[in-house]
Design a protein around this motif. Structure first.
Motif, PDB file in Angstrom:
ATOM      1  N   GLY A   1       0.822  -1.203   0.000  1.00  0.00           N
ATOM      2  CA  GLY A   1       0.000   0.000   0.000  1.00  0.00           C
ATOM      3  C   GLY A   1       0.853   1.249   0.000  1.00  0.00           C
ATOM      4  N   ASP A   2       0.224   2.388  -0.258  1.00  0.00           N
ATOM      5  CA  ASP A   2       0.950   3.649  -0.401  1.00  0.00           C
ATOM      6  C   ASP A   2       0.774   4.588   0.793  1.00  0.00           C
ATOM      7  N   GLU A   3      -0.007   4.193   1.798  1.00  0.00           N
ATOM      8  CA  GLU A   3      -0.371   5.138   2.847  1.00  0.00           C
ATOM      9  C   GLU A   3       0.160   4.758   4.229  1.00  0.00           C
ATOM     10  N   PHE A   4       1.078   3.820   4.303  1.00  0.00           N
ATOM     11  CA  PHE A   4       1.624   3.433   5.597  1.00  0.00           C
ATOM     12  C   PHE A   4       2.584   4.485   6.130  1.00  0.00           C
ATOM     13  N   GLU A   5       2.493   4.740   7.444  1.00  0.00           N
ATOM     14  CA  GLU A   5       3.493   5.590   8.097  1.00  0.00           C
ATOM     15  C   GLU A   5       4.653   4.674   8.493  1.00  0.00           C
ATOM     16  N   ILE A   6       5.533   4.473   7.538  1.00  0.00           N
ATOM     17  CA  ILE A   6       6.545   3.423   7.655  1.00  0.00           C
ATOM     18  C   ILE A   6       7.432   3.617   8.877  1.00  0.00           C
TER      19      ILE A   6
ATOM     20  N   MET B   1      11.484  -9.927  13.778  1.00  0.00           N
ATOM     21  CA  MET B   1      10.926 -10.125  12.437  1.00  0.00           C
ATOM     22  C   MET B   1      11.406  -9.038  11.497  1.00  0.00           C
ATOM     23  N   ILE B   2      11.210  -9.290  10.219  1.00  0.00           N
ATOM     24  CA  ILE B   2      11.521  -8.329   9.166  1.00  0.00           C
ATOM     25  C   ILE B   2      10.213  -7.749   8.645  1.00  0.00           C
ATOM     26  N   LEU B   3      10.210  -6.459   8.360  1.00  0.00           N
ATOM     27  CA  LEU B   3       9.063  -5.791   7.744  1.00  0.00           C
ATOM     28  C   LEU B   3       9.456  -5.332   6.347  1.00  0.00           C
ATOM     29  N   VAL B   4       8.596  -5.562   5.362  1.00  0.00           N
ATOM     30  CA  VAL B   4       8.855  -5.145   3.988  1.00  0.00           C
ATOM     31  C   VAL B   4       7.687  -4.310   3.502  1.00  0.00           C
ATOM     32  N   PHE B   5       7.987  -3.103   2.992  1.00  0.00           N
ATOM     33  CA  PHE B   5       6.950  -2.183   2.523  1.00  0.00           C
ATOM     34  C   PHE B   5       7.112  -1.977   1.017  1.00  0.00           C
ATOM     35  N   PHE B   6       6.021  -2.149   0.244  1.00  0.00           N
ATOM     36  CA  PHE B   6       6.080  -1.890  -1.192  1.00  0.00           C
ATOM     37  C   PHE B   6       4.733  -1.387  -1.686  1.00  0.00           C
ATOM     38  N   ARG B   7       4.738  -0.781  -2.850  1.00  0.00           N
ATOM     39  CA  ARG B   7       3.527  -0.180  -3.407  1.00  0.00           C
ATOM     40  C   ARG B   7       2.578  -1.254  -3.934  1.00  0.00           C
ATOM     41  N   SER B   8       1.338  -0.848  -4.143  1.00  0.00           N
ATOM     42  CA  SER B   8       0.323  -1.782  -4.598  1.00  0.00           C
ATOM     43  C   SER B   8       0.600  -2.243  -6.024  1.00  0.00           C
ATOM     44  N   GLY B   9       0.169  -3.428  -6.317  1.00  0.00           N
ATOM     45  CA  GLY B   9       0.288  -3.988  -7.658  1.00  0.00           C
ATOM     46  C   GLY B   9      -0.550  -5.236  -7.758  1.00  0.00           C
ATOM     47  N   ASP B  10      -0.592  -5.855  -8.939  1.00  0.00           N
ATOM     48  CA  ASP B  10      -1.384  -7.077  -9.038  1.00  0.00           C
ATOM     49  C   ASP B  10      -0.631  -8.226  -8.372  1.00  0.00           C
TER      50      ASP B  10
END
Length: 431
Positions: free
Chosen positions: A346-351, A370-379
């Protein structure tokens, strides 16, 4: 003569005679003789700690039990003494009188054939009786109803049918049905609970929706509510309530459509005192604020302080042609182990804020490293490629049991996800 003596002693007890009864604060299974019901109605009561100190008067909460329980249930299983005492010690609520009446199996309603006029008894006899015997604030704004299950129905309907008497309504896991649910209710359930109260014993389908039922259903009463005084309402339901999950949500939707201000919560749990006790502190805070004429302060939630993390714990790398942000636990660079992972799409996370809270939770041993991974939306296919390339760059466990997915894009992922792809999926604003 013996009966007269017992009655006289009971009178002294209710009058708070400190010589004979030592200023009791909790009294179980007292009785009021009802002329309307032509029988006694038992009740228990819990008084504030400073009840006997002066002539101060207190607001009253009527605690209504569920089907099959009685006037002792709020003391034994609901632990109202402990919960309220702790909240008072923490200055969270004002002192209140808690009255726990016997509710029989009548849903705190009059019966369709006038054979058991419980609500008439409650309004015309019981509340005036309590006001005459105890130091109550005998005002609409200082009376609340709280109930679970059948008592939740009563906690909603007593104020709706008598808004001039009760100003606050707190139904917990309210036992209520939509019309469609009533029509298809199993015969034994219908006849033993609703039919003998609302009329229609032995009937099925539309014949169960009697005129008397409509006069006593919150769906119909709220739709035609004309009284200028609307009780303050705080509804709570469990996410594992099955039938009641639908009916309570439908009632919430109706009140939203009618612009009736209310609080509605769906919290973790089912039809049990474990759930009701866990939700009582916020319910009592709501009631306390209402008694004081204040806007509700909001539910108290556990707040986790953010904890700054080291620069080498945050990485920005490329995966599948996209820039992704990766948060690593502090031990990552001193270890060769693999870690579980949460993928945030998603695009709206306060990372940065999420990573600081996660860092603190790990430090406090509340959650595992744990590991956290943030990425933009896609199919979904693009997401899989991104995940694969990410897992080739970092020491992430490839077993699905250690892989979670959190998305802001709704519920479409549920149709596309493969078996054994994620152990957990968290949806926000899902359709």
């Amino acid at each position: 003569m013996k009966k007269y003596c017992i009655s006289f002693l009971l009178f002294l007890l209710l009058a708070g005679n400190s010589i004979v009864f030592g200023q009791l604060l909790t009294m179980e299974s007292l009785a009021m003789q009802s002329k309307i019901l032509k029988q006694e109605v038992r009740f228990s009561i819990n008084l504030p700690e400073n009840y006997y100190i002066d002539n101060q008067r207190f607001p009253v909460v009527y605690l209504l039990h569920g089907l099959g329980d009685d006037e002792t249930s709020w003391l034994e299983y609901g632990r109202i003494e402990q919960i309220s005492s702790q909240l008072i010690d923490e200055n969270q609520i004002v002192p209140m009188i808690y009255v726990m009446p016997q509710g029989f199996r009548c849903y705190y309603s009059n019966s369709y054939d006038s054979s058991f006029m419980y609500r008439d008894m409650f309004v015309k006899e019981f509340v005036p009786y309590i006001d005459s015997m105890f130091h109550t604030k005998a005002e609409q704004s200082q009376r609340a109803t709280i109930g679970y299950s059948m008592g939740g129905f009563g906690a909603m309907m007593l104020p709706l049918k008598n808004p001039e008497m009760f100003g606050i309504s707190v139904p917990l896991s309210m036992s209520v049905r939509t019309d469609d649910q009533y029509k298809t209710e199993e015969a034994s359930g219908w006849d033993n609970q609703w039919g003998k109260t609302f009329g229609g014993v032995g009937k099925i389908g539309n014949d169960r929706i009697t005129d008397f039922y409509k006069q006593n259903s919150p769906f119909y009463v709220l739709s035609k509510f004309t009284n200028k005084i609307i009780p303050l309402i705080y509804m709570v339901n469990g996410d594992k309530e099955e039938t009641l999950a639908k009916s309570n949500e439908e009632l919430n939707i109706l009140m939203c459509k009618l612009n009736i201000e209310h609080e509605y919560r769906v919290n973790e749990g089912g039809h049990s005192f474990k759930f009701w006790n866990a939700n009582m502190p916020n319910a009592l805070r709501f009631v306390s604020d209402a008694f004081e004429g204040k806007t509700y302060r909001g539910d108290e939630v556990q707040y986790i302080e953010p904890m700054p993390f080291n620069d080498d714990q945050m990485k920005q790398v490329s995966a599948n042609g996209k820039t992704i942000t990766v948060f690593l636990p502090e031990s990552y660079h001193q270890s060769s182990r693999n870690y579980p992972v949460i993928y945030f799409e998603g695009d709206e996370f306060e990372i940065h804020a999420i990573c600081e809270v996660t860092n603190n939770l790990i430090k406090q041993n509340i959650i595992p490293e744990m590991i956290l991974v943030f990425f933009r939306s896609g199919d979904m296919d693009e997401m899989r490629k991104t995940i694969k390339e990410t897992e080739n760059q970092f020491r992430i466990r490839k077993d699905f049991r250690f892989r979670a997915y959190l998305t802001l894009s709704g519920s479409s992922i549920l149709e596309e996800v493969k078996k054994d792809e994620f152990r957990m999926i968290v949806l926000s604003d899902a359709g």
